[in-house]
Design an enzyme around this catalytic site. Structure first.
Site, PDB file in Angstrom:
ATOM      1  N   GLU A  86       0.838  -1.191   0.000  1.00 55.56           N
ATOM      2  CA  GLU A  86       0.000   0.000   0.000  1.00 55.56           C
ATOM      3  C   GLU A  86       0.876   1.245   0.000  1.00 55.56           C
ATOM      4  O   GLU A  86       1.778   1.364   0.817  1.00 55.56           O
ATOM      5  CB  GLU A  86      -0.897  -0.039   1.235  1.00 55.56           C
ATOM      6  CG  GLU A  86      -1.943   1.027   1.241  1.00 55.56           C
ATOM      7  CD  GLU A  86      -2.591   1.190  -0.126  1.00 55.56           C
ATOM      8  OE1 GLU A  86      -3.285   0.266  -0.556  1.00 55.56           O
ATOM      9  OE2 GLU A  86      -2.380   2.241  -0.775  1.00 55.56           O
ATOM     10  N   LYS A  93       8.345  -1.433  -2.291  1.00 54.78           N
ATOM     11  CA  LYS A  93       7.708  -0.678  -1.211  1.00 54.78           C
ATOM     12  C   LYS A  93       8.768  -0.077  -0.272  1.00 54.78           C
ATOM     13  O   LYS A  93       8.720   1.104   0.073  1.00 54.78           O
ATOM     14  CB  LYS A  93       6.770  -1.615  -0.443  1.00 54.78           C
ATOM     15  CG  LYS A  93       6.254  -1.096   0.861  1.00 54.78           C
ATOM     16  CD  LYS A  93       5.222   0.004   0.685  1.00 54.78           C
ATOM     17  CE  LYS A  93       4.864   0.572   2.030  1.00 54.78           C
ATOM     18  NZ  LYS A  93       3.731   1.439   2.030  1.00 54.78           N
ATOM     19  N   CYS A 108       6.109   4.220   8.643  1.00 54.28           N
ATOM     20  CA  CYS A 108       6.798   3.524   7.549  1.00 54.28           C
ATOM     21  C   CYS A 108       8.264   3.902   7.350  1.00 54.28           C
ATOM     22  O   CYS A 108       9.105   3.017   7.222  1.00 54.28           O
ATOM     23  CB  CYS A 108       6.066   3.780   6.241  1.00 54.28           C
ATOM     24  SG  CYS A 108       4.538   2.872   6.121  1.00 54.28           S
TER      25      CYS A 108
HETATM   26  C1  UDX Z   1       4.620   7.327   3.693  1.00 53.05           C
HETATM   27  C2  UDX Z   1       4.633   7.277   2.168  1.00 53.05           C
HETATM   28  O1  UDX Z   1       4.465   8.611   1.644  1.00 53.05           O
HETATM   29  C3  UDX Z   1       3.544   6.367   1.656  1.00 53.05           C
HETATM   30  O2  UDX Z   1       3.625   6.249   0.246  1.00 53.05           O
HETATM   31  C4  UDX Z   1       3.721   5.002   2.304  1.00 53.05           C
HETATM   32  O3  UDX Z   1       2.667   4.133   1.892  1.00 53.05           O
HETATM   33  C5  UDX Z   1       3.741   5.110   3.806  1.00 53.05           C
HETATM   34  O4  UDX Z   1       4.743   6.022   4.227  1.00 53.05           O
HETATM   35  P1  UDX Z   1       3.161   8.577   5.540  1.00 53.05           P
HETATM   36  O5  UDX Z   1       4.160   8.059   6.509  1.00 53.05           O
HETATM   37  O6  UDX Z   1       1.717   8.387   5.836  1.00 53.05           O
HETATM   38  O7  UDX Z   1       3.392   7.906   4.110  1.00 53.05           O
HETATM   39  O8  UDX Z   1       3.370  10.155   5.350  1.00 53.05           O
HETATM   40  P2  UDX Z   1       4.279  11.103   4.431  1.00 53.05           P
HETATM   41  O9  UDX Z   1       3.407  12.145   3.863  1.00 53.05           O
HETATM   42  O10 UDX Z   1       5.103  10.346   3.482  1.00 53.05           O
HETATM   43  O11 UDX Z   1       5.207  11.820   5.513  1.00 53.05           O
HETATM   44  C6  UDX Z   1       6.173  11.118   6.289  1.00 53.05           C
HETATM   45  C7  UDX Z   1       6.909  12.079   7.195  1.00 53.05           C
HETATM   46  O12 UDX Z   1       7.780  12.932   6.457  1.00 53.05           O
HETATM   47  C8  UDX Z   1       5.998  13.005   7.995  1.00 53.05           C
HETATM   48  O13 UDX Z   1       6.460  13.132   9.314  1.00 53.05           O
HETATM   49  C9  UDX Z   1       6.093  14.311   7.245  1.00 53.05           C
HETATM   50  O14 UDX Z   1       5.801  15.415   8.058  1.00 53.05           O
HETATM   51  C10 UDX Z   1       7.544  14.280   6.802  1.00 53.05           C
HETATM   52  N1  UDX Z   1       7.797  15.122   5.614  1.00 53.05           N
HETATM   53  C11 UDX Z   1       7.220  14.824   4.409  1.00 53.05           C
HETATM   54  C12 UDX Z   1       8.656  16.213   5.717  1.00 53.05           C
HETATM   55  O15 UDX Z   1       9.188  16.486   6.780  1.00 53.05           O
HETATM   56  N2  UDX Z   1       8.895  16.964   4.601  1.00 53.05           N
HETATM   57  C13 UDX Z   1       8.327  16.700   3.383  1.00 53.05           C
HETATM   58  O16 UDX Z   1       8.587  17.439   2.432  1.00 53.05           O
HETATM   59  C14 UDX Z   1       7.450  15.602   3.294  1.00 53.05           C
END
Ligand code: UDX
Ligand code: ADP
Length: 475
Positions: A173, A232, A288
């Site tokens: 996913e 993944k 993740c």
């Molecule tokens: C991530 C992946 O994006 C997704 O494809 C996978 O299925 C699961 O892991 P998620 O953990 O839900 O998703 O959130 P994501 O939006 O990727 O953000 C992860 C972390 O990185 C967050 O703490 C977010 O705040 C941080 N982040 C993200 C940043 O600090 N800067 C950014 O530019 C983007």
């Protein structure tokens, strides 16, 4: 070849599916499948009876997961073709397809401690499926799993089953929390890994058909199982690496006149680099990124690829440094002592629009400040008090009693800022931007400090109000 069966799964189309695990992945994913496939009966099961009860709550604001757009979909499908139940065995036996979506936390014991994924929940599921199933099944791994787990599941099912055929698929996913529903409805791609045998191909095609109910065929990619499992981990590692890369530059910007946002924009305009995932922050969190990278590190290390392991581990080291750096800056700016000072946290979730706090940077920043005996007051629009304390108690740095003495969780941000020395912004909730910051300033002790870990607020405006305003990546 590690799949030995050439049996062709007899089913023509899928009418009943079940998902084991009603969490952040299983819940939203199955809700969207139910919505887009009214002809399929979807049952989500979990051994956690409280969680199932919450999914069945009449009041849709009490669903266990906060995710924009989710409650509307649950309202439209629940008890029509979407069911939440604790009757795991019954759901397994009735289903044509079983999705495994249970948690795979990082191991906290034994070999691979702190790095490898703990597969005990997956194994329990596989054993349960083997025990219960009386008809052929397609078993789909949805949890993030290290490469080659499908082989282990297959082994258990083949050796302990009731003589029925199982075909194992990997269908990782890619949804991100906070945008899960949109990510599912409009997925960039769906990945389906399976055995390269006639039976495996048939299973892959049957699962593809489900997604073809709302996604164009070109976006559904079929691969072998190992490529799917590895993709993944690699996708998350690449995304996390971008965040760590820009965060490393934020530290450099704070020592010079550069502004990390301007640098990010400048490089993001290069179409080869692109603009996404370049927001400098207090550090990435979530269920993740860290887990998947640690898995990649562990697998590389086990295969004797030490340089590969070290390369990816640096992404985590950089992330830990960013969290620590943010806490250290608060301490040094508040005259090298935060003992007894009231510091207000805006945000505890690992990002906006979710109530998930797993690996949230807020936990580690709080821990560092509590070690210095700061008095913390936490507000998050979607995170409950018990979760904040669970997160801190789990670290085991202090006793639960000490945590409760030093930290309070409040429901009203305005009341919280009374007599505070500083505010730290840990999550980029939109509502923080619209608060009455002049009123907040009036209520705080002077000088009043803001430490913006998300670059959320307008620097010029905050300085005009009178705040001493610090943000990641810019002096
Ligand atoms: C991530 C992946 O994006 C997704 O494809 C996978 O299925 C699961 O892991 P998620 O953990 O839900 O998703 O959130 P994501 O939006 O990727 O953000 C992860 C972390 O990185 C967050 O703490 C977010 O705040 C941080 N982040 C993200 C940043 O600090 N800067 C950014 O530019 C983007
Ligand atoms: P994710 O973010 O991957 O969805 P969660 O921790 O939110 O992870 O959800 C995983 C769910 O799986 C939990 O609700 C947990 O109770 C459930 N679970 C774990 N093991 C089993 C099992 N053997 N049978 C049924 N449900 C399980």
């Amino acid at each position: 070849m590690y799949f030995n069966t050439e049996d062709i799964i007899p089913m023509k189309e899928i009418t009943k599916i079940c998902c084991i695990g009603a969490g952040y992945v299983g819940g939203p994913t199955m809700s969207v499948i139910a919505k887009k496939c009214p002809h399929i009966q979807v049952t989500v099961v979990d051994i956690n009876a409280d969680r199932i009860a919450q999914w069945n709550e009449a009041d849709l604001d009490k669903l266990p997961i906060y995710e924009p757009g989710l409650k509307e979909i649950v309202a439209a499908t629940r008890n029509k073709n979407l069911f939440f139940s604790t009757e795991v065995d019954k759901a397994i036996d009735e289903a044509d397809v079983i999705f495994i979506s249970v948690n795979t936390p990082t191991k906290t014991y034994g070999k691979g401690k702190g790095q490898a994924a703990d597969l005990k929940f997956i194994e329990l599921c596989a054993r349960n499926i083997a025990k219960v199933a009386t008809t052929d099944k397609i078993v789909v791994e949805k949890s993030t799993l290290p490469v080659r787990t499908a082989g282990a599941i297959k082994n258990i099912l083949d050796n302990t089953g009731n003589g029925v055929n199982f075909e194992i698929l990997s269908n990782p996913e890619f949804l991100a929390e906070g945008t899960a529903i949109q990510d599912l409805l409009n997925a960039d791609r769906v990945l389906i890994g399976g055995d390269e045998t006639p039976s495996g191909q048939k299973a892959k095609d049957l699962l593809s058909q489900i997604y073809e109910n709302w996604l164009p065929k070109e976006r559904i990619l079929q691969t072998n199982v190992w490529s799917s499992e590895l993709s993944k981990l690699v996708a998350n590692a690449f995304l996390a690496q971008r965040v760590s890369s820009i965060n490393s530059i934020s530290a450099l910007c704070e020592k010079t006149d550069a502004n990390v946002e301007e640098v990010a924009r400048a490089i993001g305009y290069d179409s080869r680099i692109g603009s996404k995932f370049l927001s400098s922050s207090v550090g990435f969190g979530g269920s993740c990124f860290q887990k998947d990278i640690l898995n990649l590190v562990y697998i590389s290390h086990s295969l004797g690829l030490q340089e590969v392991a070290d390369y990816w581990e640096q992404v985590i080291i950089m992330n830990d440094y960013q969290k620590r750096r943010f806490a250290d800056n608060i301490i040094s700016t508040l005259y090298n002592t935060v003992s007894g000072k009231k510091i207000v946290f805006f945000g505890w979730a690992f990002k906006k629009d979710t109530n998930d706090t797993r690996e949230s940077a807020a936990i580690y920043v709080a821990d560092a400040l509590l070690e210095e005996r700061a008095e913390l007051s936490v507000f998050d629009p979607q995170v409950k008090e018990q979760i904040v304390f669970r997160d801190l108690d789990y670290l085991n740095t202090r006793t639960p009693e000490e945590n409760r003495n030093l930290l309070t969780v409040v429901n009203d941000p305005m009341e919280q800022v009374e007599n505070a020395h500083a505010i730290a912004i840990l999550t980029e909730w939109d509502e923080f931007k619209t608060y009455d910051w002049e009123k907040i300033y009036d209520k705080m002790l002077k000088p009043a400090f803001i430490f913006d870990g998300r670059r959320l607020l307008d620097k010029a405006k905050m300085e005009e109000i009178g705040f001493n305003y610090y943000r990641i990546g810019q002096v």
